[in-house]
Design a protein around this motif. Structure first.
Motif, PDB file in Angstrom:
ATOM      1  N   UNK A 137      -2.069   7.036  -7.461  1.00  0.00           N
ATOM      2  CA  UNK A 137      -2.405   6.198  -8.581  1.00  0.00           C
ATOM      3  C   UNK A 137      -2.997   6.477  -9.911  1.00  0.00           C
ATOM      4  N   UNK A 138      -4.192   7.338  -9.704  1.00  0.00           N
ATOM      5  CA  UNK A 138      -4.893   7.805 -10.999  1.00  0.00           C
ATOM      6  C   UNK A 138      -3.994   8.144 -12.217  1.00  0.00           C
ATOM      7  N   UNK A 139      -3.128   9.281 -11.551  1.00  0.00           N
ATOM      8  CA  UNK A 139      -2.176   9.806 -12.397  1.00  0.00           C
ATOM      9  C   UNK A 139      -1.080   9.040 -12.950  1.00  0.00           C
ATOM     10  N   UNK A 140      -0.685   8.136 -12.236  1.00  0.00           N
ATOM     11  CA  UNK A 140       0.534   7.259 -12.531  1.00  0.00           C
ATOM     12  C   UNK A 140      -0.122   6.111 -13.765  1.00  0.00           C
ATOM     13  N   UNK A 141      -1.252   5.844 -13.663  1.00  0.00           N
ATOM     14  CA  UNK A 141      -1.953   4.876 -14.566  1.00  0.00           C
ATOM     15  C   UNK A 141      -2.215   5.625 -15.835  1.00  0.00           C
ATOM     16  N   UNK A 142      -2.780   6.714 -15.759  1.00  0.00           N
ATOM     17  CA  UNK A 142      -2.954   7.688 -16.807  1.00  0.00           C
ATOM     18  C   UNK A 142      -1.542   7.799 -17.808  1.00  0.00           C
ATOM     19  N   UNK A 143      -0.503   7.977 -17.052  1.00  0.00           N
ATOM     20  CA  UNK A 143       0.703   8.191 -17.813  1.00  0.00           C
ATOM     21  C   UNK A 143       1.337   6.869 -18.358  1.00  0.00           C
ATOM     22  N   UNK A 144       0.715   5.960 -18.255  1.00  0.00           N
ATOM     23  CA  UNK A 144       1.300   4.432 -18.664  1.00  0.00           C
ATOM     24  C   UNK A 144       0.592   4.232 -20.223  1.00  0.00           C
ATOM     25  N   UNK A 145       1.112   3.367 -20.901  1.00  0.00           N
ATOM     26  CA  UNK A 145       0.818   2.879 -22.130  1.00  0.00           C
ATOM     27  C   UNK A 145      -0.187   1.641 -22.281  1.00  0.00           C
ATOM     28  N   UNK A 146       0.422   0.509 -21.378  1.00  0.00           N
ATOM     29  CA  UNK A 146      -0.179  -0.865 -21.117  1.00  0.00           C
ATOM     30  C   UNK A 146      -0.053  -1.226 -19.586  1.00  0.00           C
ATOM     31  N   UNK A 147      -1.174  -1.954 -19.242  1.00  0.00           N
ATOM     32  CA  UNK A 147      -1.247  -2.551 -17.938  1.00  0.00           C
ATOM     33  C   UNK A 147      -1.101  -4.118 -18.060  1.00  0.00           C
ATOM     34  N   UNK A 148      -0.110  -4.613 -17.360  1.00  0.00           N
ATOM     35  CA  UNK A 148       0.275  -5.986 -17.219  1.00  0.00           C
ATOM     36  C   UNK A 148      -0.229  -6.374 -15.963  1.00  0.00           C
ATOM     37  N   UNK A 201      -8.734   0.507 -28.240  1.00  0.00           N
ATOM     38  CA  UNK A 201      -9.002  -0.241 -27.279  1.00  0.00           C
ATOM     39  C   UNK A 201      -8.905   0.266 -25.672  1.00  0.00           C
ATOM     40  N   UNK A 202      -8.025   1.264 -25.645  1.00  0.00           N
ATOM     41  CA  UNK A 202      -8.063   1.779 -24.317  1.00  0.00           C
ATOM     42  C   UNK A 202      -9.195   2.568 -23.909  1.00  0.00           C
ATOM     43  N   UNK A 259      -7.514   8.561 -19.434  1.00  0.00           N
ATOM     44  CA  UNK A 259      -6.745   9.432 -20.014  1.00  0.00           C
ATOM     45  C   UNK A 259      -7.219   9.649 -21.467  1.00  0.00           C
ATOM     46  N   UNK A 260      -6.331  10.823 -21.935  1.00  0.00           N
ATOM     47  CA  UNK A 260      -6.715  11.062 -23.500  1.00  0.00           C
ATOM     48  C   UNK A 260      -6.040  10.123 -24.377  1.00  0.00           C
ATOM     49  N   UNK A 261      -6.671   9.581 -25.200  1.00  0.00           N
ATOM     50  CA  UNK A 261      -6.073   8.496 -26.017  1.00  0.00           C
ATOM     51  C   UNK A 261      -5.437   9.098 -27.305  1.00  0.00           C
ATOM     52  N   UNK A 262      -4.461   8.624 -27.824  1.00  0.00           N
ATOM     53  CA  UNK A 262      -3.784   9.024 -29.078  1.00  0.00           C
ATOM     54  C   UNK A 262      -4.643   8.952 -30.459  1.00  0.00           C
ATOM     55  N   UNK A 263      -4.500   9.735 -31.339  1.00  0.00           N
ATOM     56  CA  UNK A 263      -5.290   9.608 -32.452  1.00  0.00           C
ATOM     57  C   UNK A 263      -5.114   8.568 -33.311  1.00  0.00           C
ATOM     58  N   UNK A 264      -5.947   7.904 -33.999  1.00  0.00           N
ATOM     59  CA  UNK A 264      -5.664   6.980 -35.113  1.00  0.00           C
ATOM     60  C   UNK A 264      -4.681   5.927 -34.733  1.00  0.00           C
ATOM     61  N   UNK A 265      -3.580   5.904 -35.819  1.00  0.00           N
ATOM     62  CA  UNK A 265      -2.536   4.895 -35.453  1.00  0.00           C
ATOM     63  C   UNK A 265      -1.198   5.457 -34.859  1.00  0.00           C
ATOM     64  N   UNK A 266      -1.452   6.730 -34.356  1.00  0.00           N
ATOM     65  CA  UNK A 266      -0.326   7.437 -33.559  1.00  0.00           C
ATOM     66  C   UNK A 266       0.337   6.489 -32.702  1.00  0.00           C
ATOM     67  N   UNK A 302       3.160  -3.167 -31.334  1.00  0.00           N
ATOM     68  CA  UNK A 302       3.234  -3.261 -33.067  1.00  0.00           C
ATOM     69  C   UNK A 302       1.843  -2.700 -33.487  1.00  0.00           C
ATOM     70  N   UNK A 303       0.888  -2.614 -32.673  1.00  0.00           N
ATOM     71  CA  UNK A 303      -0.614  -2.213 -33.254  1.00  0.00           C
ATOM     72  C   UNK A 303      -1.275  -0.869 -32.628  1.00  0.00           C
ATOM     73  N   UNK A 304      -0.519   0.053 -32.669  1.00  0.00           N
ATOM     74  CA  UNK A 304      -0.938   1.292 -31.929  1.00  0.00           C
ATOM     75  C   UNK A 304      -2.241   1.612 -32.199  1.00  0.00           C
ATOM     76  N   UNK A 305      -2.882   1.579 -33.509  1.00  0.00           N
ATOM     77  CA  UNK A 305      -4.233   1.903 -33.728  1.00  0.00           C
ATOM     78  C   UNK A 305      -5.008   1.248 -32.772  1.00  0.00           C
TER      79      UNK A 305
END
Length: 394
Positions: free
Chosen positions: A278-289, A357-358, A199-206, A349-352
């Motif tokens: 599954x590819x689209x579902x995973x790209x819509x997420x923020x964290x995989x546990x 790391x994504x 997926x396209x990652x957010x910029x900086x500490x967004x 708490x650490x968006x950057x």
């Protein structure tokens, strides 16, 4: 000498015809079937020929073998057992270079017997971890030595008759060796398909938008430990902002849904998703546990990382998934609810770091876990087994 080396090179480059024996061949609903279909497609793309043999196979379909109670439990996990057939196997194995067997049950056992009668090279994969069975078997898991007994049983049923066995991870190989398996073990990742793009990652500490989306994927069974994930999210400081999706099916679906309704601030989505989604579902997420207790590899983690998700993985002596962690914040002690809650909060708490790391996980996965590379290693194993079989016949 030169001509002999040239002949060996020609043999190594020769396209193979391989019969892949999988009880449930036409269904991407469980990891073993999904991996077999991925490999079959990639083998064909690389110029080889594949004959799928099993329930739902296009050219060599098998009938369903109904086993009282066991079949019902297996069906909850998108798995069926195939009925062995001499006629089917002899037709499917005629003219092939090798037969590769995925599971050690009746269908695979009989396929091995027929192939050897025909003089065909036989290899196998080790995809069913005994701990996966015992964790789903209720009181059976408390019987002393039950896991070791199942390792022995699988060996007796199939693997001691096979000289070359594919196992997805070093952990799997060490478990087999510790239980007395004598075959040559080839450690080859199951890999992931190229459609799992990052997926396209957010910029900086967004920061991630609200709700913060946590994704988990896997069978809804005890050893996958999704109940502790639900409890951990409920204990997070950010619990009010977290939305959970668990993609999978299994006997615990209703129980997990009720638990999520009771404990979580936001509605959770728990249930089956088509593999194509599954590819689209995973790209819509923020964290995989991935809280699983027992895994021979866990392709779902590889797919999540390939999609650009940072993983948070249980560190368990029975799970190989922990090998994918590239930093401490991607690991937590298995079954430790508070530790997992702290990890989830840390990444929120650490968006950057989450954004950076994504991308790192996606690139690392692309380099090390592609299906293309895995299938090339598998073909090398098949050529080695064919050569060994030819020598033994002489």
């Amino acid at each position: 000498m030169g001509r002999m080396l040239e002949n060996e090179k020609k043999e190594a480059d020769r396209p193979l015809t391989i019969a892949m024996v999988v009880d449930t061949s036409g269904n991407r609903g469980n990891g073993t079937s999904n991996s077999a279909l991925q490999w079959a497609q990639e083998l064909e793309r690389q110029g080889h020929h594949v004959r799928l043999v099993g329930i739902g196979a296009p050219d060599f379909p098998a009938r369903v073998n109904h086993v009282p109670l066991v079949s019902w439990v297996a069906k909850q996990q998108q798995m069926q057992f195939a009925e062995p057939s001499d006629t089917l196997f002899r037709a499917a194995f005629l003219g092939v270079d090798a037969v590769h067997i995925y599971t050690p049950f009746r269908f695979g056992q009989h396929a091995c017997k027929v192939a050897k009668q025909m003089g065909v090279t036989v290899t196998a994969g080790y995809h069913v971890q005994p701990e996966n069975i015992t964790y789903s078997a209720g009181p059976l898991k408390y019987v002393p030595g039950i896991d070791s007994f199942i390792y022995w049983l699988f060996d007796m049923w199939l693997y001691r008759r096979i000289d070359h066995v594919h196992v997805p991870t070093e952990l799997g190989a060490s478990l087999l060796r510790s239980h007395g398996y004598k075959a040559k073990l080839h450690v080859i990742s199951n890999g992931y398909e190229t459609r799992f793009t990052p997926k396209k990652q957010r910029e900086g500490n967004e920061s991630a938008a609200t709700p913060f989306r946590i994704v988990a994927s896997g069978r809804l069974t005890h050893e996958k430990n999704h109940a502790m994930l639900i409890r951990a999210i409920a204990r997070c400081r950010h619990a009010q902002d977290i939305e959970l999706t668990i993609a999978g099916t299994g006997p615990l679906k209703r129980k997990l849904r009720k638990m999520a309704d009771r404990l979580l601030a936001r509605p959770a989505s728990i249930g089956f998703h088509k593999n194509t989604e599954m590819p689209a579902l995973l790209r819509s997420g923020d964290l995989l546990v991935h809280p699983s207790i027992a895994d021979l590899e866990s392709v779902s983690v590889i797919e999540g990382m390939a999609a650009g998700l940072v993983p948070v993985i249980a560190s368990s002596p029975l799970s190989a998934a922990g090998q994918f962690a590239l930093r401490d914040e991607s690991l937590f002690p298995v079954d430790d609810v508070d530790a997992l809650a702290r990890r989830i909060d840390w990444w929120i708490d650490h968006p950057a770091e989450l954004n950076e790391w994504g991308a790192i996980y996606a690139e690392h996965t692309r380099k090390h876990y592609s299906v293309e590379a895995s299938v090339r290693q598998f073909v090398a194993m098949e050529h080695e087994a064919i050569a060994d079989n030819a020598t033994a016949v002489r």
